[in-house]
Design a protein around this motif. Sequence first.
Motif, short mmCIF file in Angstrom:
data_model
loop_
_atom_site.label_atom_id
_atom_site.label_comp_id
_atom_site.label_asym_id
_atom_site.label_seq_id
_atom_site.Cartn_x
_atom_site.Cartn_y
_atom_site.Cartn_z
N GLU A 76 -5.99 14.83 -20.80
CA GLU A 76 -4.91 15.69 -20.34
C GLU A 76 -4.02 14.96 -19.33
OE1 GLU A 76 -7.31 19.94 -20.83
OE2 GLU A 76 -7.34 18.85 -18.93
N ILE A 77 -4.64 14.13 -18.49
CA ILE A 77 -3.87 13.33 -17.54
C ILE A 77 -2.98 12.35 -18.29
CG2 ILE A 77 -4.03 11.60 -15.70
CD1 ILE A 77 -6.65 12.97 -14.85
N HIS A 78 -3.51 11.74 -19.36
CA HIS A 78 -2.72 10.82 -20.18
C HIS A 78 -1.51 11.55 -20.76
CE1 HIS A 78 -6.13 7.72 -21.05
NE2 HIS A 78 -5.88 7.88 -19.77
N ALA A 79 -1.73 12.76 -21.27
CA ALA A 79 -0.65 13.52 -21.89
C ALA A 79 0.47 13.81 -20.89
CB ALA A 79 -1.20 14.83 -22.45
N LEU A 80 0.10 14.08 -19.64
CA LEU A 80 1.10 14.38 -18.62
C LEU A 80 1.86 13.14 -18.16
CD1 LEU A 80 -0.89 16.89 -16.38
CD2 LEU A 80 1.09 17.42 -17.82
N LEU A 81 1.21 11.97 -18.23
CA LEU A 81 1.79 10.77 -17.65
C LEU A 81 2.42 9.82 -18.66
CD1 LEU A 81 -0.89 9.97 -14.95
CD2 LEU A 81 1.40 10.87 -14.59
N VAL A 82 2.30 10.11 -19.97
CA VAL A 82 2.96 9.25 -20.95
C VAL A 82 4.46 9.27 -20.69
CG1 VAL A 82 3.61 9.08 -23.38
CG2 VAL A 82 1.23 9.42 -22.77
N SER A 83 5.07 8.10 -20.71
CA SER A 83 6.49 7.99 -20.39
C SER A 83 7.33 8.82 -21.34
CB SER A 83 6.93 6.52 -20.49
OG SER A 83 8.32 6.42 -20.38
N PRO A 84 8.18 9.71 -20.83
CA PRO A 84 9.08 10.47 -21.68
C PRO A 84 10.25 9.60 -22.12
CG PRO A 84 9.49 11.01 -19.41
CD PRO A 84 8.33 10.04 -19.41
N SER A 85 11.11 10.15 -22.97
CA SER A 85 12.28 9.40 -23.41
C SER A 85 13.29 9.30 -22.28
CB SER A 85 12.93 10.11 -24.61
OG SER A 85 14.21 9.58 -24.86
N ILE A 86 13.54 8.06 -21.82
CA ILE A 86 14.51 7.85 -20.75
C ILE A 86 15.90 8.27 -21.19
CG2 ILE A 86 15.57 6.12 -19.25
CD1 ILE A 86 12.63 6.78 -18.62
N GLN A 87 16.24 8.03 -22.47
CA GLN A 87 17.56 8.38 -22.97
C GLN A 87 17.81 9.89 -22.87
OE1 GLN A 87 15.29 6.57 -24.85
NE2 GLN A 87 16.15 4.62 -24.16
N LEU A 88 16.81 10.67 -23.27
CA LEU A 88 16.97 12.12 -23.23
C LEU A 88 16.97 12.65 -21.80
CD1 LEU A 88 14.71 13.13 -26.26
CD2 LEU A 88 17.16 12.66 -26.21
N LEU A 89 16.14 12.05 -20.94
CA LEU A 89 16.13 12.45 -19.53
C LEU A 89 17.48 12.14 -18.88
CD1 LEU A 89 12.59 11.35 -18.31
CD2 LEU A 89 13.41 13.68 -18.64
#
Length: 324
Positions: A76-89
């Motif tokens: 669950e920690i991995h799921a929260l910390l996986v890098s999101p899409s910088i382009q969309l952010l």
Amino acid sequence: MRGDRLIKILLMLQSQGQLTANELAERLEVSERTIYRDMDALSGAGIPVVAERGKNGGWSLLEGYQTNLTGLKEAEIHALLVSPSIQLLDDLGLTGTSEDARIKLIAALPDKYREHAKEVWNRIYIDTSSWRNEKEKLKSFETLKQSIWQNHKLNMIYQRADGQTIERIVQPLGLVAKGNRWYFIAAKENGEIRNYRASRIQHAAPINETFERPKSFDIAQYWKSSTEAFVKELPTYEVRVRVTLDIVGRLSYSSHFVRVIEMSEDDKEGWVLVRLSFDTQEEAIRYILGFSNQMFVIEPTYLRNKICELAESVVVHYNFNQNE
């Protein structure tokens, strides 16, 4: 397994309020009968779950109840910390906020998880941009974002795929990123929910009128149903061809929307039989001509004749211009 599911139900009800048995069953991939048994188990454990009957009914927690469950599993920690899409952010204006939130989350973790959690950033990175980085222009994106949070109706001018422009008053419900493209989800005045490609919105302005957001609207479920319906209605045009071994690996790497449906083993002469699917006949023609003598149409025969005619016309065209 059941214990994990009960905790998930509890946290879902706490974070999202009222949910129907069907919604819980779909998200947890179990039957509605299982959900009812789980609710009995939660009630028996002293959790104040409340069932409301009727069209707008569902399961919820007694008002004011708050669980203190705080434990997080490693996955669950991995799921929260996986890098999101910088382009969309970047589009959403949340790049810095996202990084700050991850730093705070790591700081709040127990010592035994903290160092390992930091490594997640360096193991997985998500990039949703295209190779050519052709970013769509989003003229009214800031207005769309604000209207979604403020529940303000919008007066929108939209260019449809056929080039025609329409003006419409809509109720903004959300934004969906598909790849590196944004889609604006909004309800028309008659309540019908539609998808609009954000880059085709020529102008959007809030009007001095708010609306009540549908309580039952779930953007993830809506988008899933919407895309499934869209894919089913897509036109298909199938072609059987023979291709050389040299281009087998390149069949799906093109600017054309093509699907490889079936492929046989190569024959003794170095050709492979392939069944391809396109949206239209025009797409198929442009794709096949691009491979020149490395691809040969077997079926339909009229397409083969049409490609021959087009190839001959190209030769005549160039010979004519060369002689001028």
